[in-house]
Scaffold this active site. Sequence first.
Site, PDB file in Angstrom:
ATOM      1  N   LYS A  13       0.823  -1.216   0.000  1.00  0.00           N
ATOM      2  CA  LYS A  13       0.000   0.000   0.000  1.00  0.00           C
ATOM      3  C   LYS A  13       0.860   1.270   0.000  1.00  0.00           C
ATOM      4  O   LYS A  13       0.579   2.210  -0.718  1.00  0.00           O
ATOM      5  CB  LYS A  13      -0.929   0.051   1.220  1.00  0.00           C
ATOM      6  CG  LYS A  13      -1.946  -1.059   1.286  1.00  0.00           C
ATOM      7  CD  LYS A  13      -2.933  -0.835   2.407  1.00  0.00           C
ATOM      8  CE  LYS A  13      -2.338  -0.771   3.803  1.00  0.00           C
ATOM      9  NZ  LYS A  13      -1.679  -2.012   4.272  1.00  0.00           N
ATOM     10  N   ARG A  88     -10.051   1.106   7.997  1.00  0.00           N
ATOM     11  CA  ARG A  88      -9.627  -0.242   8.347  1.00  0.00           C
ATOM     12  C   ARG A  88     -10.709  -0.989   9.108  1.00  0.00           C
ATOM     13  O   ARG A  88     -10.553  -2.165   9.396  1.00  0.00           O
ATOM     14  CB  ARG A  88      -8.431  -0.120   9.286  1.00  0.00           C
ATOM     15  CG  ARG A  88      -7.153  -0.692   8.703  1.00  0.00           C
ATOM     16  CD  ARG A  88      -6.119  -0.224   9.645  1.00  0.00           C
ATOM     17  NE  ARG A  88      -4.927  -0.913   9.774  1.00  0.00           N
ATOM     18  CZ  ARG A  88      -3.752  -0.397   9.395  1.00  0.00           C
ATOM     19  NH1 ARG A  88      -3.695   0.692   8.707  1.00  0.00           N
ATOM     20  NH2 ARG A  88      -2.659  -1.005   9.683  1.00  0.00           N
ATOM     21  N   ARG A 124      11.083  -5.786   5.363  1.00  0.00           N
ATOM     22  CA  ARG A 124      10.821  -4.364   5.053  1.00  0.00           C
ATOM     23  C   ARG A 124      11.728  -3.425   5.843  1.00  0.00           C
ATOM     24  O   ARG A 124      11.905  -3.574   7.048  1.00  0.00           O
ATOM     25  CB  ARG A 124       9.354  -4.057   5.384  1.00  0.00           C
ATOM     26  CG  ARG A 124       8.978  -2.603   5.188  1.00  0.00           C
ATOM     27  CD  ARG A 124       7.517  -2.415   5.005  1.00  0.00           C
ATOM     28  NE  ARG A 124       6.728  -2.616   6.220  1.00  0.00           N
ATOM     29  CZ  ARG A 124       5.404  -2.501   6.259  1.00  0.00           C
ATOM     30  NH1 ARG A 124       4.732  -2.208   5.158  1.00  0.00           N
ATOM     31  NH2 ARG A 124       4.753  -2.704   7.383  1.00  0.00           N
ATOM     32  N   ARG A 156      10.551  -1.107  11.216  1.00  0.00           N
ATOM     33  CA  ARG A 156       9.485  -0.699  12.116  1.00  0.00           C
ATOM     34  C   ARG A 156       9.380  -1.692  13.272  1.00  0.00           C
ATOM     35  O   ARG A 156       9.489  -2.898  13.057  1.00  0.00           O
ATOM     36  CB  ARG A 156       8.143  -0.675  11.362  1.00  0.00           C
ATOM     37  CG  ARG A 156       7.956   0.557  10.540  1.00  0.00           C
ATOM     38  CD  ARG A 156       6.760   0.458   9.636  1.00  0.00           C
ATOM     39  NE  ARG A 156       5.542  -0.038  10.280  1.00  0.00           N
ATOM     40  CZ  ARG A 156       4.355  -0.067   9.683  1.00  0.00           C
ATOM     41  NH1 ARG A 156       4.241   0.389   8.447  1.00  0.00           N
ATOM     42  NH2 ARG A 156       3.295  -0.527  10.310  1.00  0.00           N
ATOM     43  N   ARG A 167      -1.235  -8.828  13.955  1.00  0.00           N
ATOM     44  CA  ARG A 167      -1.661  -7.739  13.049  1.00  0.00           C
ATOM     45  C   ARG A 167      -2.425  -8.298  11.867  1.00  0.00           C
ATOM     46  O   ARG A 167      -3.427  -7.729  11.420  1.00  0.00           O
ATOM     47  CB  ARG A 167      -0.437  -6.952  12.565  1.00  0.00           C
ATOM     48  CG  ARG A 167       0.161  -6.075  13.635  1.00  0.00           C
ATOM     49  CD  ARG A 167       1.495  -5.526  13.217  1.00  0.00           C
ATOM     50  NE  ARG A 167       1.406  -4.598  12.111  1.00  0.00           N
ATOM     51  CZ  ARG A 167       2.389  -4.391  11.231  1.00  0.00           C
ATOM     52  NH1 ARG A 167       3.518  -5.056  11.321  1.00  0.00           N
ATOM     53  NH2 ARG A 167       2.230  -3.527  10.272  1.00  0.00           N
TER      54      ARG A 167
HETATM   55  P1  AMP Z   1       0.253   0.858   9.222  1.00  0.00           P
HETATM   56  O1  AMP Z   1       1.480   1.654   8.912  1.00  0.00           O
HETATM   57  O2  AMP Z   1      -0.875   1.184   8.306  1.00  0.00           O
HETATM   58  O3  AMP Z   1       0.516  -0.614   9.322  1.00  0.00           O
HETATM   59  O4  AMP Z   1      -0.227   1.334  10.680  1.00  0.00           O
HETATM   60  C1  AMP Z   1       0.610   1.252  11.814  1.00  0.00           C
HETATM   61  C2  AMP Z   1      -0.210   1.388  13.096  1.00  0.00           C
HETATM   62  O5  AMP Z   1      -0.905   2.656  13.087  1.00  0.00           O
HETATM   63  C3  AMP Z   1      -1.324   0.357  13.251  1.00  0.00           C
HETATM   64  O6  AMP Z   1      -0.866  -0.839  13.839  1.00  0.00           O
HETATM   65  C4  AMP Z   1      -2.296   1.101  14.170  1.00  0.00           C
HETATM   66  O7  AMP Z   1      -1.834   1.109  15.501  1.00  0.00           O
HETATM   67  C5  AMP Z   1      -2.210   2.529  13.638  1.00  0.00           C
HETATM   68  N1  AMP Z   1      -3.197   2.758  12.552  1.00  0.00           N
HETATM   69  C6  AMP Z   1      -2.927   3.047  11.241  1.00  0.00           C
HETATM   70  N2  AMP Z   1      -4.046   3.209  10.536  1.00  0.00           N
HETATM   71  C7  AMP Z   1      -5.070   3.021  11.395  1.00  0.00           C
HETATM   72  C8  AMP Z   1      -6.480   3.027  11.267  1.00  0.00           C
HETATM   73  N3  AMP Z   1      -7.095   3.274  10.097  1.00  0.00           N
HETATM   74  N4  AMP Z   1      -7.217   2.777  12.379  1.00  0.00           N
HETATM   75  C9  AMP Z   1      -6.645   2.564  13.574  1.00  0.00           C
HETATM   76  N5  AMP Z   1      -5.316   2.514  13.757  1.00  0.00           N
HETATM   77  C10 AMP Z   1      -4.520   2.747  12.696  1.00  0.00           C
END
Ligand code: AMP
Length: 210
Positions: A13, A88, A124, A156, A167
């Site tokens: 993404k 999400r 990654r 990360r 996750r």
């Molecule tokens: P990502 O980089 O999209 O994997 O997001 C990393 C972390 O940010 C996730 O594990 C959540 O803790 C938080 N996060 C990102 N997007 C959302 C979302 N739409 N709703 C809730 N938490 C989010």
Amino acid sequence: MNVVLIGAQGSGKGTIGQLISKEFEIPHISTGDIFRSALKNQSVLGKKIKQYMDKAVLVPDELTFEVVKERLSMVDCFKGFVLDGFPRTLNQAKALDSVNGLSIDFVIELLIPDVISVERLSARRICSKCNVIYGLGNLSKKLGVCDSCDGKLFQRDDDKSTFIESRLKEYHKLTTPVLSFYKKKGFLYSVDATKSISEVYSSVSKVLKR
Ligand code: AMP
């Protein structure tokens, strides 16, 4: 053009979002990036979300939506945007749907099996300066150093193996209803994201030029 990218962790993404942003000149808005940067800067938002980010669980819907709504009201979004990592949950999708004057044109699902997610997340690495994402298909030339800006690459915390399985479980449980929501509306497009970045992007770009 308002685009939403949906896909499991490691589906690409971020990379595809950056490419769409470049080609179509619209901002790439990643809720994950916004939250990570708030955390790094220890801002008011950063303090509120730390407990969730530390455990790699979702930030509550209301707070997440507040952040997204504010970002989408900024002038650079008037001509369009590409959302990465939002919505999400079904609540988030419904909240986005209820914003006056805002409609989503394309929802693109990047499809990969979990086994590939795990493989990609473990490999990654991200540039700490310019956010370029490296992985199995595009390794940096010098180990740990960004090709574009010489920035230091980092992994990360939530990409470390302890968090990956939970996750992915959370993704499937919460995001499946979001996909059904957009499917019913008729603007869900699914793309095979197991291929190379250029092949995946070519499929995505074709959808967006319909
Ligand atoms: P990502 O980089 O999209 O994997 O997001 C990393 C972390 O940010 C996730 O594990 C959540 O803790 C938080 N996060 C990102 N997007 C959302 C979302 N739409 N709703 C809730 N938490 C989010």
